[in-house]
Design an enzyme around this catalytic site. Structure first.
Site, short mmCIF file in Angstrom:
data_model
loop_
_atom_site.label_atom_id
_atom_site.label_comp_id
_atom_site.label_asym_id
_atom_site.label_seq_id
_atom_site.Cartn_x
_atom_site.Cartn_y
_atom_site.Cartn_z
N THR A 1 0.85 -1.19 0.00
CA THR A 1 0.00 0.00 0.00
C THR A 1 0.89 1.25 0.00
OG1 THR A 1 -0.14 0.38 2.39
CG2 THR A 1 -1.62 -1.28 1.45
N ARG A 2 0.26 2.41 0.12
CA ARG A 2 0.99 3.68 0.18
C ARG A 2 1.30 4.07 1.63
NH1 ARG A 2 -0.21 9.19 -0.48
NH2 ARG A 2 -2.42 8.73 -0.31
N LYS A 3 1.05 3.17 2.57
CA LYS A 3 1.35 3.44 3.98
C LYS A 3 2.84 3.18 4.23
CE LYS A 3 -3.31 2.31 5.57
NZ LYS A 3 -4.14 1.39 6.39
N THR A 4 3.66 4.00 3.63
CA THR A 4 5.11 3.84 3.70
C THR A 4 5.70 4.96 4.56
OG1 THR A 4 5.26 5.07 1.62
CG2 THR A 4 5.33 2.66 1.49
N HIS B 1 4.80 -4.42 4.85
CA HIS B 1 5.84 -3.39 4.89
C HIS B 1 5.72 -2.44 6.08
CE1 HIS B 1 2.91 -0.41 3.31
NE2 HIS B 1 2.48 -1.41 2.57
#
Length: 310
Positions: free
Chosen positions: A150-153, A289
């Site tokens: 996902t974009r939860k980086t 991640h």
């Protein structure tokens, strides 16, 4: 549930995907760690030394281009004894650590690069390992679709984290807000309806960008498909609800619209199998991640290289 594969999933160097700006990020990381004087480096000086990179826990090696560049910028060279994407276990002699690379350069350079390099390698390898494990578990359960992150980086570290997903065999999903148009609940509520939100997005998307819509029920999914969305995300459904909705949508729209179905929302290794079915094209999860365990590495200058000062 999973079985390890010693062979990397990707063939060829993933380094060729990296943008021109990636090396400047490494320069910034080194500057963060040494913003002024390198006092300890003064102690060891510039004498050439050799160090060994040890893997002290099992996992997938990932982050090789970044590690190499960190040491290159500090005047060192790295020779790898393991291929990126391969699984490192205990050494054949039964010891608790495995030699994975040899690093050569000035003592000060080795120690300047050490912590930045180890931190990056540990994080990237941890993401690759969790991604690979979950992907293999899904395959062993019969799921044939895509596992995506996902974009939860971490801000400033997205490139490395997304790279780790790729090494592990997972899809990176969208890299950023410019990569794909994802209309989530807040977008829809702000615009007024799914139909109007998709119509407005299409006005600026051009032919090259896909549009994804997050939906909370089958009725919203129908509206998104009718409006021309490319990807429908079934968000926060129950496992049984996903199977029912996905089957119904496939049958209802067969031969009428082409679309992908994605399931997301709180998916982890302990519950993802309730959702995995081959009416779903994509399973996306931040669990591969976000908060993943690191693979443990250490860098040790080989003994017997001390300089005698007279």
């Amino acid at each position: 549930m999973h079985t390890h594969s010693d062979q990397p999933i990707h063939h060829g160097s993933l380094e060729h995907l990296l943008p021109p700006s990636w090396k400047s990020q490494i320069t910034a990381w080194l500057a963060e760690d040494t913003p002024s004087y390198d006092y300890a480096g003064y102690v060891v000086g510039e004498h050439t030394r050799t160090a060994t990179l040890w893997a002290k826990s099992a996992g997938i090696i990932a982050g090789v281009p970044f590690f190499d560049e960190i040491f290159k910028q500090c005047g060192c060279t790295v020779v790898w004894h393991a291929v990126e994407g391969s699984y490192i276990n205990r050494a054949h002699d039964g010891s608790k650590k495995t030699k994975v690379a040899t690093v050569t350069g000035p003592a000060r350079g080795l120690l300047l690069a050490e912590r930045v390099g180890l931190n990056l390698l540990a994080r990237c390898s941890g993401i690759a390992t969790v991604s690979r494990n979950l992907l293999l578990s899904l395959r062993s359960a019969g799921y044939e679709g895509i596992l995506a992150g996902t974009r939860k980086t971490t801000p400033g570290f997205r490139l490395v984290e997304k790279y780790g997903m790729l090494v592990g065999g997972a899809d990176t999903h969208r890299m950023d807000l410019s990569s794909m148009i994802m209309l989530k609940d807040n977008h829809v509520w702000s615009r007024g309806s799914i139909t109007d939100a998709v119509r407005t997005a299409k006005m600026v998307a051009g032919f090259s960008l896909k549009i994804e819509v997050e939906v909370q029920n089958e009725e919203e999914a129908d509206e998104a498909i009718a409006a021309g969305a490319d990807v429908i995300m079934l968000d926060n459904f129950t496992g049984e609800g996903v199977k029912i909705a996905a089957k119904s949508l496939r049958e209802k729209w067969k031969g009428k619209r082409e679309f992908l179905l994605e399931v997301s929302g709180g998916l982890r290794e302990d519950n993802v199998f309730d959702y995995a079915n081959n009416d779903i094209d994509i399973i996306s999860t931040s669990s591969i991640h976000q908060g993943t365990p690191h693979v443990d590495f250490s860098l040790k200058i080989d003994p017997g290289q001390a300089t005698v000062t007279k």
